[in-house]
Design a protein around this motif. Structure first.
Motif, PDB file in Angstrom:
ATOM      1  N   ILE A  85      45.997  39.168  39.338  1.00 35.91           N
ATOM      2  CA  ILE A  85      45.033  39.474  40.244  1.00 35.91           C
ATOM      3  C   ILE A  85      43.777  38.618  40.830  1.00 35.91           C
ATOM      4  N   ARG A 142      44.251  38.965  45.385  1.00 37.97           N
ATOM      5  CA  ARG A 142      43.922  40.470  45.162  1.00 37.97           C
ATOM      6  C   ARG A 142      45.150  41.330  45.612  1.00 37.97           C
ATOM      7  N   LEU A 194      39.344  46.417  35.615  1.00 38.63           N
ATOM      8  CA  LEU A 194      39.286  46.379  37.072  1.00 38.63           C
ATOM      9  C   LEU A 194      38.184  47.101  37.706  1.00 38.63           C
ATOM     10  N   THR A 208      37.000  44.210  41.953  1.00 42.46           N
ATOM     11  CA  THR A 208      38.160  44.906  41.949  1.00 42.46           C
ATOM     12  C   THR A 208      38.155  46.383  42.012  1.00 42.46           C
TER      13      THR A 208
END
Length: 128
Positions: free
Chosen positions: A44, A48, A70, A76
């Motif tokens: 991640i 993204r 996240l 995120t």
């Protein structure tokens, strides 16, 4: 047709990762793969994703922990997360529960064994 979406699949079962990846690619998505929560976290950071499909029970870092991290991170928190849960029938024998899952703010849940069409319905709704 929407722009190509990048979806990260994180699960410690390589067969499941492959099955889900093939289904997503057949729908025109780009797919990233990771095999535990730590790999998922690194993936991640590198790129993204538009959405994360995340198994709950994994080594090193489980899906609840990664999902919480996240959602707690400004950068995120708006990435949709779909948790894969095999624990429905196993809840009495595990420390996991749906309440934990709701506490992590996951965007949706899919029970295992996975119905790929059901998963796609959830994914496509979240991507819209």
């Amino acid at each position: 047709m929407m722009a190509k979406k990048y979806i990260l699949v994180v699960d410690d079962d390589p067969d499941l990762v492959e099955t889900v990846s093939m289904m997503l690619e057949s729908k025109g998505c780009e797919v990233g793969q990771a095999y535990d929560g730590v790999e998922g976290e690194e993936a991640i950071k590198e790129r993204r994703p538009d959405l994360v499909i995340l198994d709950i029970m994994m080594p090193r870092k489980d899906g609840y922990v990664l999902c919480s991290e996240l959602k707690a991170n400004e950068e995120t928190r708006d990435i949709p997360v779909v948790l894969l849960t095999a624990v429905g029938e196993a809840v009495p024998s595990t420390s996991y529960s749906h309440a934990d899952g709701m506490a992590t703010e996951a965007d949706d849940y899919i029970p295992k064994p996975i119905d790929t069409q059901g998963l796609w319905d959830v994914v496509s709704n979240l991507l819209e």
